[in-house]
Design a protein around this motif. Sequence first.
Motif, PDB file in Angstrom:
ATOM      1  N   GLU A 247      29.879  56.251  50.104  1.00 41.14           N
ATOM      2  CA  GLU A 247      28.818  55.720  49.251  1.00 41.14           C
ATOM      3  C   GLU A 247      29.284  55.479  47.815  1.00 41.14           C
ATOM      4  O   GLU A 247      28.579  54.858  47.019  1.00 41.14           O
ATOM      5  N   LYS A 248      30.500  55.960  47.472  1.00 40.86           N
ATOM      6  CA  LYS A 248      31.041  55.758  46.126  1.00 40.86           C
ATOM      7  C   LYS A 248      32.282  54.863  46.139  1.00 40.86           C
ATOM      8  O   LYS A 248      32.941  54.696  45.112  1.00 40.86           O
ATOM      9  N   MET A 249      32.592  54.287  47.301  1.00 44.01           N
ATOM     10  CA  MET A 249      33.832  53.548  47.453  1.00 44.01           C
ATOM     11  C   MET A 249      33.934  52.361  46.504  1.00 44.01           C
ATOM     12  O   MET A 249      34.956  52.147  45.852  1.00 44.01           O
ATOM     13  N   SER A 250      32.864  51.561  46.382  1.00 40.27           N
ATOM     14  CA  SER A 250      32.955  50.365  45.539  1.00 40.27           C
ATOM     15  C   SER A 250      33.129  50.721  44.073  1.00 40.27           C
ATOM     16  O   SER A 250      33.848  50.043  43.336  1.00 40.27           O
ATOM     17  N   ARG A 251      32.479  51.806  43.619  1.00 41.25           N
ATOM     18  CA  ARG A 251      32.647  52.200  42.223  1.00 41.25           C
ATOM     19  C   ARG A 251      34.061  52.691  41.952  1.00 41.25           C
ATOM     20  O   ARG A 251      34.677  52.325  40.940  1.00 41.25           O
ATOM     21  N   VAL A 252      34.599  53.499  42.846  1.00 40.06           N
ATOM     22  CA  VAL A 252      35.981  53.957  42.677  1.00 40.06           C
ATOM     23  C   VAL A 252      36.947  52.779  42.775  1.00 40.06           C
ATOM     24  O   VAL A 252      37.920  52.679  42.015  1.00 40.06           O
ATOM     25  N   ALA A 253      36.665  51.863  43.708  1.00 43.16           N
ATOM     26  CA  ALA A 253      37.508  50.673  43.840  1.00 43.16           C
ATOM     27  C   ALA A 253      37.472  49.835  42.571  1.00 43.16           C
ATOM     28  O   ALA A 253      38.476  49.217  42.194  1.00 43.16           O
ATOM     29  N   ALA A 254      36.318  49.809  41.888  1.00 48.19           N
ATOM     30  CA  ALA A 254      36.225  49.059  40.641  1.00 48.19           C
ATOM     31  C   ALA A 254      37.138  49.655  39.582  1.00 48.19           C
ATOM     32  O   ALA A 254      37.820  48.932  38.843  1.00 48.19           O
ATOM     33  N   TYR A 255      37.172  50.995  39.482  1.00 49.26           N
ATOM     34  CA  TYR A 255      38.096  51.627  38.530  1.00 49.26           C
ATOM     35  C   TYR A 255      39.544  51.381  38.942  1.00 49.26           C
ATOM     36  O   TYR A 255      40.421  51.208  38.085  1.00 49.26           O
ATOM     37  N   ASP A 256      39.791  51.375  40.237  1.00 53.08           N
ATOM     38  CA  ASP A 256      41.124  51.059  40.742  1.00 53.08           C
ATOM     39  C   ASP A 256      41.536  49.652  40.312  1.00 53.08           C
ATOM     40  O   ASP A 256      42.599  49.444  39.711  1.00 53.08           O
ATOM     41  N   TRP A 257      40.667  48.680  40.597  1.00 52.01           N
ATOM     42  CA  TRP A 257      40.971  47.302  40.203  1.00 52.01           C
ATOM     43  C   TRP A 257      41.081  47.156  38.693  1.00 52.01           C
ATOM     44  O   TRP A 257      41.970  46.476  38.178  1.00 52.01           O
ATOM     45  N   PHE A 258      40.152  47.795  37.977  1.00 51.49           N
ATOM     46  CA  PHE A 258      40.143  47.691  36.519  1.00 51.49           C
ATOM     47  C   PHE A 258      41.470  48.175  35.937  1.00 51.49           C
ATOM     48  O   PHE A 258      42.103  47.493  35.123  1.00 51.49           O
ATOM     49  N   GLY A 259      41.892  49.371  36.347  1.00 50.00           N
ATOM     50  CA  GLY A 259      43.147  49.890  35.817  1.00 50.00           C
ATOM     51  C   GLY A 259      44.348  49.074  36.251  1.00 50.00           C
ATOM     52  O   GLY A 259      45.291  48.868  35.472  1.00 50.00           O
ATOM     53  N   SER A 260      44.296  48.588  37.480  1.00 50.80           N
ATOM     54  CA  SER A 260      45.454  47.873  38.020  1.00 50.80           C
ATOM     55  C   SER A 260      45.668  46.516  37.371  1.00 50.80           C
ATOM     56  O   SER A 260      46.793  46.009  37.347  1.00 50.80           O
ATOM     57  N   VAL A 261      44.604  45.895  36.862  1.00 54.49           N
ATOM     58  CA  VAL A 261      44.760  44.548  36.292  1.00 54.49           C
ATOM     59  C   VAL A 261      44.516  44.508  34.795  1.00 54.49           C
ATOM     60  O   VAL A 261      44.593  43.446  34.188  1.00 54.49           O
ATOM     61  N   ALA A 262      44.249  45.674  34.161  1.00 55.34           N
ATOM     62  CA  ALA A 262      43.856  45.683  32.753  1.00 55.34           C
ATOM     63  C   ALA A 262      44.911  45.071  31.841  1.00 55.34           C
ATOM     64  O   ALA A 262      44.591  44.408  30.851  1.00 55.34           O
ATOM     65  N   MET A 263      46.176  45.286  32.151  1.00 50.32           N
ATOM     66  CA  MET A 263      47.246  44.795  31.283  1.00 50.32           C
ATOM     67  C   MET A 263      47.758  43.427  31.680  1.00 50.32           C
ATOM     68  O   MET A 263      48.568  42.837  30.953  1.00 50.32           O
ATOM     69  N   THR A 264      47.299  42.912  32.812  1.00 50.14           N
ATOM     70  CA  THR A 264      47.833  41.635  33.289  1.00 50.14           C
ATOM     71  C   THR A 264      47.530  40.461  32.357  1.00 50.14           C
ATOM     72  O   THR A 264      48.418  39.625  32.125  1.00 50.14           O
ATOM     73  N   PRO A 265      46.310  40.322  31.805  1.00 51.47           N
ATOM     74  CA  PRO A 265      46.088  39.197  30.884  1.00 51.47           C
ATOM     75  C   PRO A 265      47.037  39.213  29.694  1.00 51.47           C
ATOM     76  O   PRO A 265      47.564  38.169  29.293  1.00 51.47           O
ATOM     77  N   LEU A 266      47.261  40.411  29.136  1.00 45.70           N
ATOM     78  CA  LEU A 266      48.192  40.513  28.013  1.00 45.70           C
ATOM     79  C   LEU A 266      49.597  40.121  28.431  1.00 45.70           C
ATOM     80  O   LEU A 266      50.307  39.403  27.707  1.00 45.70           O
ATOM     81  N   ALA A 267      50.012  40.572  29.622  1.00 48.34           N
ATOM     82  CA  ALA A 267      51.356  40.245  30.097  1.00 48.34           C
ATOM     83  C   ALA A 267      51.522  38.748  30.329  1.00 48.34           C
ATOM     84  O   ALA A 267      52.560  38.167  29.987  1.00 48.34           O
TER      85      ALA A 267
END
Length: 434
Positions: A354-374
Motif C-alpha cells: 500500500e506504500k509502494m508508489s510513494r516509496v517508488a516516487a522517492y526512488d525515482w526522485f533520487g535517481s533522476v534528481a541530478m540528471t537535468p543538471l548533468a
Amino acid sequence: MKRDIQAPRPPARRGLLPSPPSWAGRTFQLLVTASFITSIGNSGAVIAAAYAVIDQGGDATDVGLVAAPRTLAMVVFLLIGGAVADRVARQRVMVVANSANAASQGIFALLVLTGHPALWQMALLTAAGGTAQAFFSPASEGMVLSTVETAHAGKAFSVFRLSMNGASIGGAALGGALVAGVGPGWVLAADAAGFAVAAGLRARLDVVAAERAEPSGGILRDLREGWREFASRSWLWGIVAQFAVVNSVVSGCEAVYGPLVAREHLGGAGPWGLALAATGIGTVAGGLLMMRWRPRRMLLVGTLGVFPLALPPAALAFAPRLWVLVPVMFAAGVAIEVFAVGWMLALHQEIPAEKMSRVAAYDWFGSVAMTPLALAAAGPAAAVFGRTQALWGSAALVVLLTGAVLVLPEVRRLERRPAARPVVPAPPVAEPAA
C-alpha cells in the motif's frame, strides 16, 4: 489492498503461436503489450530528439538543454505523482499520463515536420512529457505484482522487462535508420501514436477496484509515511544516492556525447542506433539469464552488475569503431538487467504494497534528481575539460560510487525470501464480451 489476480483460465487451444503461461492472465498480457509499444517508440524518440536539435545547427549544449527539462519536470512532480498513485486507481493515472505523452510528442513531431522549431519550444515539450512521466512511473511500479501471484513475481518481472528491452532493440535500430532516412519528425510522430495506443490498452486493465487506496490524512501525510519507509532502509537510500550520479552520467553520455561521437567517428544516427540496440540485446540476454538464475543475495549480485556501466563512456572516450562499441554496449545491457531484476524483487519483498508508489516516487526522485543538471552541464564540461576527459570522468564516477555502495552491510546481506507476501486472491474477473 486487494490484488487483481486472474482466475484460472481454461486450457488454451493449440495454434500457431504458443499460449502464455498459466500465471500470465489477461491483465498482465495487456500491461506487457502496452509497455512493449511505448518502449519501441521511446527508443527511437531519444535519438530523434537529439538529431532534431543537431539538424537545426545545435551543439552539445543545445542537445543537453532540450533533454534536461524532461528530467527536471520529473524531479519536480515525482513525489506528488507517487502520492496520487497510492490514492487514485493506478490504472487511471497511467492512462492519463500516456495520453499527455501522446499529445506532447505529437506537437513536437508537428513542429519538426512543418518548420524550424525553436529551442525553447522543444525544451517546453520535453518538459511536458517529463511531467506526464512523473505521474506514470510511480503508478506503474506497483502494477506488475498486482497482476500475478507473488510466487511468480521473479518470472513476471523478467518477462515484463524482456518485453520492454526487446522492444528497445528494434526501436533503437529502426529509430536510428528512420532518423537517417526520413528525418526525426516521423520518428517522433510514431512515438506519439504508440503512446495513444498504449493509453487505449491500459484503459482496459481490470485493476480499478483492486488498486484504489484507502482514504488517508492527505497527500502531505502520505509523503511523510513514504519518506519514513524510504529513509529507514540503508540499502534503499544508499543505492538511490548511487544512481543519482550513475543515471546522470549515463544519460549525459547517451543523450549528448554519444550522438556527437557517432556523427564524427561512426557515421551518424544509423550506427548510433545500432549501438543502442546492442544495449537492448544485452538486456534481453540479461532478462533470460534472470528467469533461470535466482541469486540468494539479490542486491549484492545486482550491485556488482552496475560496474560494467562504466564501459560505454570509457569506450566512447576512445572514439571507437562500431565493432568495438557494440560488444561493450551489449555487456552493459546484460549487467544492468541483472541489477534491475534484483532491485525490483527487493522493493516488492521489503516495501508494503500500500506504500509502494510513494516509496517508488522517492526512488525515482533520487535517481533522476541530478540528471537535468548533468544534461545541461555536459556540453559546457566538454568545452572546458574536453569531451574525452569528461567521458573518462563519467566512467570513474560509476566505479567509485558502486564500490562505495558495497560497503553497506544491508546491500551485501539482504536475501531473497520465498513467498515474501501473502496474496489475497481477488474475485474472478469476467472476460469482456467480444
